[in-house]
Each structure stands twice: as structure tokens, then as C-alpha cells.
Motif scaffolding. Structure first.
Motif, short mmCIF file in Angstrom:
data_model
loop_
_atom_site.label_atom_id
_atom_site.label_comp_id
_atom_site.label_asym_id
_atom_site.label_seq_id
_atom_site.Cartn_x
_atom_site.Cartn_y
_atom_site.Cartn_z
N LYS A 142 4.61 -5.31 -6.54
CA LYS A 142 3.83 -4.22 -7.11
C LYS A 142 3.47 -3.26 -5.99
N PHE A 184 0.07 -9.78 0.56
CA PHE A 184 -0.65 -8.53 0.29
C PHE A 184 -0.80 -7.71 1.56
N ALA A 236 -6.21 -2.83 -10.37
CA ALA A 236 -7.11 -3.60 -11.24
C ALA A 236 -6.41 -4.02 -12.53
N PRO A 249 0.82 -1.22 0.00
CA PRO A 249 0.00 0.00 0.00
C PRO A 249 0.86 1.27 0.00
N ALA A 267 -3.90 -7.10 -10.56
CA ALA A 267 -4.76 -8.26 -10.84
C ALA A 267 -4.05 -9.23 -11.79
N PHE A 271 2.84 -10.62 13.79
CA PHE A 271 1.98 -9.44 13.65
C PHE A 271 0.95 -9.73 12.57
P1 NAD Z 1 -5.61 -0.81 -1.35
O1 NAD Z 1 -6.23 -2.10 -0.93
O2 NAD Z 1 -6.42 0.14 -2.12
O3 NAD Z 1 -4.31 -1.07 -2.25
C1 NAD Z 1 -3.22 -1.83 -1.79
C2 NAD Z 1 -2.46 -2.36 -2.98
O4 NAD Z 1 -3.28 -3.30 -3.67
C3 NAD Z 1 -2.07 -1.31 -4.00
O5 NAD Z 1 -0.79 -1.61 -4.49
C4 NAD Z 1 -3.13 -1.48 -5.07
O6 NAD Z 1 -2.71 -1.04 -6.34
C5 NAD Z 1 -3.31 -2.98 -5.05
N1 NAD Z 1 -4.58 -3.48 -5.58
C6 NAD Z 1 -5.78 -2.88 -5.58
N2 NAD Z 1 -6.70 -3.67 -6.19
C7 NAD Z 1 -6.06 -4.80 -6.57
C8 NAD Z 1 -6.47 -6.01 -7.24
N3 NAD Z 1 -7.72 -6.21 -7.61
N4 NAD Z 1 -5.55 -6.95 -7.45
C9 NAD Z 1 -4.26 -6.79 -7.06
N5 NAD Z 1 -3.81 -5.65 -6.45
C10 NAD Z 1 -4.70 -4.68 -6.19
O7 NAD Z 1 -5.02 -0.19 -0.02
P2 NAD Z 1 -4.33 1.22 0.15
O8 NAD Z 1 -5.41 2.25 0.03
O9 NAD Z 1 -3.15 1.29 -0.73
O10 NAD Z 1 -3.80 1.11 1.65
C11 NAD Z 1 -4.59 1.39 2.74
C12 NAD Z 1 -5.11 0.13 3.40
O11 NAD Z 1 -4.02 -0.72 3.73
C13 NAD Z 1 -5.82 0.41 4.70
O12 NAD Z 1 -7.01 -0.32 4.76
C14 NAD Z 1 -4.83 -0.06 5.75
O13 NAD Z 1 -5.42 -0.43 6.97
C15 NAD Z 1 -4.19 -1.21 5.06
N6 NAD Z 1 -2.88 -1.52 5.67
C16 NAD Z 1 -2.76 -2.63 6.46
C17 NAD Z 1 -1.55 -2.92 7.10
C18 NAD Z 1 -1.41 -4.12 8.02
O14 NAD Z 1 -0.27 -4.48 8.34
N7 NAD Z 1 -2.50 -4.74 8.46
C19 NAD Z 1 -0.45 -2.07 6.91
C20 NAD Z 1 -0.61 -0.95 6.10
C21 NAD Z 1 -1.83 -0.69 5.47
#
Ligand code: NAD
Length: 506
Positions: free
Chosen positions: A188, A239, A222, A163, A226, A462
């Protein structure tokens, strides 16, 4: 605030961010798609990201496959791999200032915070080098005449998707864990924040990392993400991101039975007990929600305060919130920078109306910082919610937005903490050992922090309960995810065998 961020020149930022496949940057063809990469403090485009399409993703996976299937990485002596991981650590450490600058430029997170994350990035490589070099198996000799032993082998090629809220720290943790055990990967990062991560991957190749071990593709989820998850050459998916995306990724991966580790969202409780050291609890609650511009999965975004101390505690919280130094994220004195991108700012701001509609009372903030336009600044905000059933208590907002709730007994606080679709972390501020033990036992969250803000012990697992994730990062947990177990059985003496199909049987 001092909104002079727009005056800063984005020094050292590349004009274009491209994929890195088999150790080399991919040449830009004329017919690709470019996405703007923006400095959130000024809204200015600082670079262009060349989006990787399906064909480019396929080449990245092919490079990772070759590095895994033919070696040398997957078969390399662990000490040699360890040396390379230490060399990466040293190289990244030597470029810490540059990487921190790029990270701030692309995320808007204050430099004082990013410096800590850059340190964590370098530690990830030494940490997982050590974990991998002490990995051991099992042996069984209980069945007489046989020796059975269990070894761990690298699992294959990973798709790693990260993210935008902590690009270097989070991407490096998964890369380090993945490659330390002999796997290879395609990373990615978020399309919003690719700049520092691309530089990190480039630097990794300058210190002995064989081509193809770490490949980078950029683009929207996407499209590029994806294609990566669905690619048949991928063996597993790591992820970190939002819960809805995690669900989609697990579905896509599940169709081909690819194992996933998912670190997802949170809406964690920060419980302020009436017997707590309230000065420290106040510092902790502020850090819990406003660090990293409030964009943290592990934010203490629901602050549960005992009614007996609530009035004074909330008044002091509001006063300190008004006092936060909002400004240029490159300034070491800045405490709150801009949010990561404009649509995200709009989304976080929209929760002010959601709160009002829910009957919550706005305590402080609630607006865009107009004088800092076009930067994506929001006033740090707090509301008092009438109940935990409201949307501002149930949904992850992921910004500088605190929601207060009052409670009368520890039982009630624990009930509220658990009344959430998420279960990532929980904070308790209390002077009562019994209260600490009860919260540790009864709150359904992956991590409980007692009288401390976030303290990430890399050795410990974690991850989240419920919709906060699947699986855990950490020393043994990462080893579990990134290796396969193999059982080998060898007889000590040749055992008697039944001789099927012989004519001389008795
Ligand atoms: P997001 O889910 O929108 O995107 C995360 C990543 O996934 C990006 O690289 C995005 O391009 C990719 N992605 C989106 N759709 C996809 C698909 N269909 N297939 C494959 N990849 C895809 O999240 P964000 O807005 O970038 O980050 C914020 C979120 O991340 C918050 O909900 C936050 O809580 C979470 N987060 C969790 C942790 C943890 O350790 N639990 C740590 C940091 C952030």
C-alpha cells in the motif's frame, strides 16, 4: 524561479489508479471512493485514485496467501526466482524514463534527483536476488550421533506500507527484499503518490512474475492501510513512514503478534567541526537538508556549527540557499521543487512561526513562493535556534527547513546530537580522525556519515535508534526479517530410546 510547471501536460499519466490483485487491475465499481492525485508543481489533478475498501484488501491478501501457500513462488527454485527478479530489473530499466516522469509528476521532486532513485529501484531487484541466492544455514554436529541443521524459510505474506517522499525507491526496496526470499506481499503506497508505483507493479507482471506474488492496494492509511495491517492473513508488516503512524501500526500488529520492521522519522545532526574542509562541509550541509525538497527521513536538519567558524559558515550557507534554483521539477537544472501536497506545505510553513515563538532567528526564506501558486512551493529556509530544547530542534519538519545551533566543544556537539527522541543518522564534517572516531562511537544513531552526504550502502544495515525505527534493512538484516529459522535434528545412527509403557521393562 521559473514557475512554468503548470504549462506541462501530464503525459502518460493514467486517468485512474486502481488496485492490482492477482496480476490484474481491479475493475472500478460505481460505488467506490475516488481521491484526487495532484501534480504539486501546478496543483492540478492528474489522476484519480480508487480507494480499496476492506473487501478489496481481503481479496488482495487472499491472492498473496494463495501464491504463498500453494506456490509456486514460495517453493520455486531460487535460480528461477532470481531470473525473474533480473527480468524485472531489466524491464524497469527499459522504462526508467517513463517511471521517472511519473514520479516527478506525482511528487514534485526534481528530475535530477528522481533519476538516481529510479536507478536505485532497479538495483534493489538485482541486489536482493543475489542476497537470496547466497543465503545459507547452519549445521551443528557437536552432540555426538546427531546432525542438527538450521534452514531459512520464507515467512509468509507481508503488508508493505510506504510513504510519499521516495515512492519508487522505498517501495521497490521492500518488495524486492520480501519476494526475493520467497514471500508474497500486498503493497500500500502513499495515497498522495500512487502513480509511478502502480506502473512499476504493472511492469513487474510483464516479465514472468506469477500472479499474486505482488499485489497493490491504494487508499488512505486509516482505511486501506489499517485494514491491511489488521487482516488475519498477514504474517508480517514492513512500514516506512512517520513515527506516530509507526507506533499505531506496531500496536495493531502487536495485538496479533505480527513482526514489524519500521523505518521512521529523524531529526539528524549535521556536525560542522572547526577543522573541517569548510567548502565541502558547506556543500554537504546544503545537500543534507535540501535534497529531495528537504523531505528526507535522513535529512541533516539540525546543523551544529562550531562557534569559531559559525559566522562565516552560516553567512555562506544563507547566500547559497538564496541562490538555489527553485522551479519546474521536470527541468534538469532545478534544485528545489514544490512540496508534496498543500497541507504538508502549510505544516512546514507553520514552523516559521513556531521558530519565532521559540526565540529562533529567521536567516533566510520562510514564505510560500507566491508567484508559483497554485504550485506548493516554499522558499528554502534556515533559522538559528537559541537552544536544542526548542521545537524546531526536537520535531521533524520534513521540508526545506534547516535549523542551526552553535556549539563550543565536540562533547557538547555529541550531547546535542543525542538530545533528541530520534536517532536515524548523523553527519560529521571534520579533518580530525579522533573526532570522527568519537562521533562514530558516541552518537546514538543507526548510521554515521563522516565527510560525506548520504551514501546508502545497501549491503549494510540501515535503520534507526530510539523513535527512528525498529529493525534494519540491508543484506543480512532483511534476510533476518523476511525469513523464519527452522531447526531440524536427525540422528546419524538410530539412538537408544526409552520404551515407555512396555511390560518387559526391567
Ligand atoms: P505517514 O506515516 O503519514 O504515512 C506513511 C504510510 O502509512 C502511507 O502509505 C499512509 O497512508 C500509511 N498509513 C497512515 N496511517 C496508517 C494506519 N493507521 N495504518 C496503516 N497505514 C497507515 O508518513 P508520510 O507522511 O507518508 O512520510 C513521511 C514520514 O516518513 C516522515 O516522518 C519520514 O521521516 C518517514 N520516512 C522514513 C524513512 C526511513 O527510512 N526511516 C524513509 C522515508 C520516510
Amino acid at each position: 524561479m521559473s514557475p512554468n510547471a503548470a504549462d506541462r501536460v501530464p503525459l502518460g499519466c493514467p486517468d485512474r489508479v486502481v488496485s492490482i490483485i492477482d496480476g490484474r487491475p481491479v475493475a472500478v465499481s460505481r460505488d467506490g471512493r475516488d481521491l484526487p492525485v495532484v501534480y504539486p508543481a501546478s496543483g492540478e489533478t492528474i489522476s484519480l485514485l480508487r480507494e480499496a475498501d476492506e473487501a478489496e484488501v481481503s481479496s488482495a491478501v487472499a491472492a498473496a496467501r494463495a501464491a504463498f501457500d500453494q506456490g509456486p513462488w514460495s517453493r520455486m527454485d531460487v535460480n528461477q526466482r532470481k531470473d525473474i527478479l533480473y527480468a524485472i530489473r531489466d524491464r524497469l530499466r527499459g522504462h526508467a524514463e517513463e517511471l521517472a516522469h511519473l514520479e516527478v509528476l506525482n511528487t514534485g521532486i526534481p528530475i535530477s534527483h528522481v533519476q538516481g532513485q529510479v536507478q536505485r529501484m532497479t538495483r534493489n531487484f538485482e541486489f536482493f536476488a543475489e542476497v537470496a541466492s547466497t543465503l545459507s544455514g547452519e549445521t551443528y554436529t557437536q552432540t555426538s550421533g546427531y546432525l542438527t541443521y538450521v534452514t531459512r524459510e520464507p515467512k509468509g505474506v507481508a503488508a508493505l506500507i510506504s510513504p510519499w517522499n521516495a515512492p519508487l525507491a522505498l517501495s521497490s526496496m521492500r518488495i524486492a527484499a520480501c519476494i526475493a526470499f520467497g514471500n508474497t506481499c500486498v503493497l500500500k503506497p502513499s495515497e498522495y503518490t500512487p502513480v509511478a508505483v502502480a506502473r512499476m507493479v504493472e511492469l513487474m507482471h510483464e516479465c514472468g512474475l506469477p500472479p499474486g506474488v505482488v499485489n497493490l492496494v491504494n487508499g488512505r492509511g486509516a482505511v486501506t492501510g489499517a485494514a491491511l495491517v489488521a487482516h488475519p492473513g498477514i504474517d508480517m508488516v514492513g512500514f516506512t513512514g512517520g513515527t506516530a503512524t509507526g507506533r499505531a501500526i506496531m500496536q495493531a500488529a502487536g495485538a496479533k503478534l505480527k513482526p514489524c520492521i519500521l523505518e521512521l522519522g529523524g531529526k539528524s545532526a549535521s556536525i560542522i567541526d572547526c577543522g573541517a574542509d569548510l567548502d565541502r562541509a558547506l556543500d554537504g550541509a546544503l545537500l543534507g537538508i535540501f535534497s529531495n525538497n528537504g523531505q528526507q527521513c535522513l535529512a541533516g536538519s539540525r546543523i551544529l556549527v562550531h562557534r569559531a567558524v559559525a559566522e562565516r559558515f552560516i553567512a555562506r550557507f544563507v547566500e547559497r540557499t538564496r541562490n538555489l534554483r527553485i522551479g519546474d521539477p521536470m527541468d534538469p537544472g532545478t534544485e528545489i521543487g514544490p512540496l508534496a501536497y498543500e497541507a504538508h506545505l502549510e505544516r512546514v510553513l507553520s514552523y516559521v512561526d513556531v521558530a519565532r515563538a521559540d526565540g529562533a532567528r529567521l536567516l533566510v526564506g520562510g514564505r510560500r513562493v507566491e508567484e508559483a501558486r497554485p504550485g506548493y512551493y516554499m522558499q528554502p529556509t534556515a533559522v538559528l535556534a537559541p537552544s536544542n530544547g526548542t521545537r524546531v530542534c526536537q520535531e521533524e519538519i520534513f521540508g526545506p527547513f534547516a535549523t542551526f545551533l552553535l556549539y563550543d566543544s565536540l562533547d557538547e556537539a555529541i550531547r546535542i546530537a543525542n538530545d533528541s527522541p530520534f536517532g536515524l543518522v548523523c553527519y560529521l564534517w571534520s579533518g580530525d580522525l579522533q573526532a570522527a572516531m568519537r562521533v562514530s562511537r558516541d552518537v546514538r544513531a543507526g548510521t554515521v556519515w563522516i565527510n560525506t552526504p548520504m551514501m546508502r550502502e545497501l549491503r549494510a544495515p540501515f535503520g534507526g535508534f530510539k523513535q527512528s525505527g525498529v529493525g534494519r534493512d540491508g543484506a543480512s538484516s532483511s534476510a533476518e526479517f523476511f525469513t523464519e529459522l527452522k531447526t531440524t535434528t536427525i540422528p546419524v545412527d538410530p539412538p537408544a530410546l526409552r520404551r515407555l509403557g512396555r511390560d518387559d521393562r526391567e
